[in-house]
Design a protein around this motif. Structure first.
Motif, short mmCIF file in Angstrom:
data_model
loop_
_atom_site.label_atom_id
_atom_site.label_comp_id
_atom_site.label_asym_id
_atom_site.label_seq_id
_atom_site.Cartn_x
_atom_site.Cartn_y
_atom_site.Cartn_z
N GLN A 199 0.84 -1.21 0.00
CA GLN A 199 0.00 0.00 0.00
C GLN A 199 0.87 1.26 0.00
OE1 GLN A 199 -2.37 0.47 3.53
NE2 GLN A 199 -3.89 1.73 2.46
N ASP A 207 2.49 1.67 -3.42
CA ASP A 207 1.53 2.17 -4.40
C ASP A 207 1.33 3.68 -4.25
OD1 ASP A 207 1.21 -0.33 -5.46
OD2 ASP A 207 -0.67 -0.76 -4.40
N GLN A 208 1.24 4.14 -3.01
CA GLN A 208 1.09 5.58 -2.78
C GLN A 208 2.32 6.34 -3.26
OE1 GLN A 208 0.39 5.74 1.43
NE2 GLN A 208 -1.80 5.32 1.23
N SER A 209 3.50 5.81 -2.97
CA SER A 209 4.75 6.47 -3.40
C SER A 209 4.88 6.48 -4.91
CB SER A 209 5.96 5.77 -2.78
OG SER A 209 5.96 5.96 -1.39
N ARG A 210 4.50 5.38 -5.55
CA ARG A 210 4.59 5.31 -7.01
C ARG A 210 3.68 6.34 -7.68
NH1 ARG A 210 4.55 -0.80 -6.42
NH2 ARG A 210 6.67 -1.40 -6.91
N SER A 211 2.54 6.59 -7.08
CA SER A 211 1.62 7.56 -7.68
C SER A 211 2.15 8.98 -7.58
CB SER A 211 0.24 7.46 -7.02
OG SER A 211 0.30 7.91 -5.68
N GLN A 212 3.13 9.21 -6.70
CA GLN A 212 3.68 10.55 -6.51
C GLN A 212 5.09 10.69 -7.09
OE1 GLN A 212 3.62 10.78 -2.28
NE2 GLN A 212 1.40 10.65 -2.15
N THR A 213 5.73 9.59 -7.44
CA THR A 213 7.14 9.61 -7.82
C THR A 213 7.35 8.87 -9.13
OG1 THR A 213 7.65 9.46 -5.47
CG2 THR A 213 9.46 9.04 -6.99
N THR A 273 8.91 6.28 -11.44
CA THR A 273 9.58 5.05 -11.02
C THR A 273 10.62 4.55 -12.01
OG1 THR A 273 7.83 3.73 -12.01
CG2 THR A 273 7.64 4.24 -9.67
N TRP A 302 14.33 2.38 -3.44
CA TRP A 302 13.06 2.91 -2.96
C TRP A 302 13.16 3.54 -1.57
CZ3 TRP A 302 8.68 4.44 -4.92
CH2 TRP A 302 8.40 4.07 -6.24
#
Length: 171
Positions: A97, A100-106, A108, A138
């Motif tokens: 979770q 997923d939150q970090s990927r939506s902001q960063t 990859t 990460w």
């Protein structure tokens, strides 16, 4: 009807597999999978069984290429278990979770190229099973995800421990 000869042959094979440890799951395993390498020889791995047998494997394209075997002493097993103890509190679904939150902001880009997988079994029960993309990368990108920092630290400690074991395997 199955002939008695086939039953005896199957039982003999099963007994030999169990006695040689082939059918036995390792108590501890670690893999770092280099996903960008399409060859089957794309992973660094560690496998350790309860009786102290250890196998470390590095792919052919690394400077440490090869398979290393040792029988570990009790203190070496304790060191290894201590590294895995640091992973015990991590919950895989919570980690996913957070990722997923970090990927939506960063962005990859290549950060997911390597996958790290830790497992530990106790009494045949899977006690730890964690998988994450490149914790070393990460943990720098998603600094607020504590689980990644813990996994990165555990992987660094484990790789250092593996280096020591490889040095000792040549003694």
């Amino acid at each position: 009807m199955i002939s008695p000869v086939r039953v005896i042959a199957a039982l003999t094979l099963l007994i030999s597999l169990v006695s040689t440890g082939i059918a036995e799951e390792p108590a501890i395993s670690y893999q770092r999978i280099h996903s960008l390498i399409t060859d089957q020889d794309n992973r660094i791995s560690l496998r350790v069984w309860d009786d102290g047998r250890m196998e470390i494997r590095f792919p052919s394209y690394t400077t440490r290429a090869g398979t290393y075997h040792r029988d570990l002493q009790d203190d070496e097993m304790a060191e290894l278990h201590a590294i895995f103890e640091t992973l015990q509190p991590i919950d895989q679904s919570r980690l996913d979770q957070h990722l997923d939150q970090s990927r939506s902001q960063t962005p990859t880009h290549v950060a997911d190229a390597d996958v790290v997988h830790f497992e530990r079994r106790r009494n045949d029960d899977l006690e730890i099973s964690l998988r994450a993309p490149a914790p070393d990368v990460w943990s720098r990108i998603a600094r607020d995800v504590d689980e990644l920092a813990v996994m990165n630290s555990a992987e660094q400690a484990l790789r250092s421990w593996m280096d020591q074991q490889i040095a000792r395997s040549g003694e």
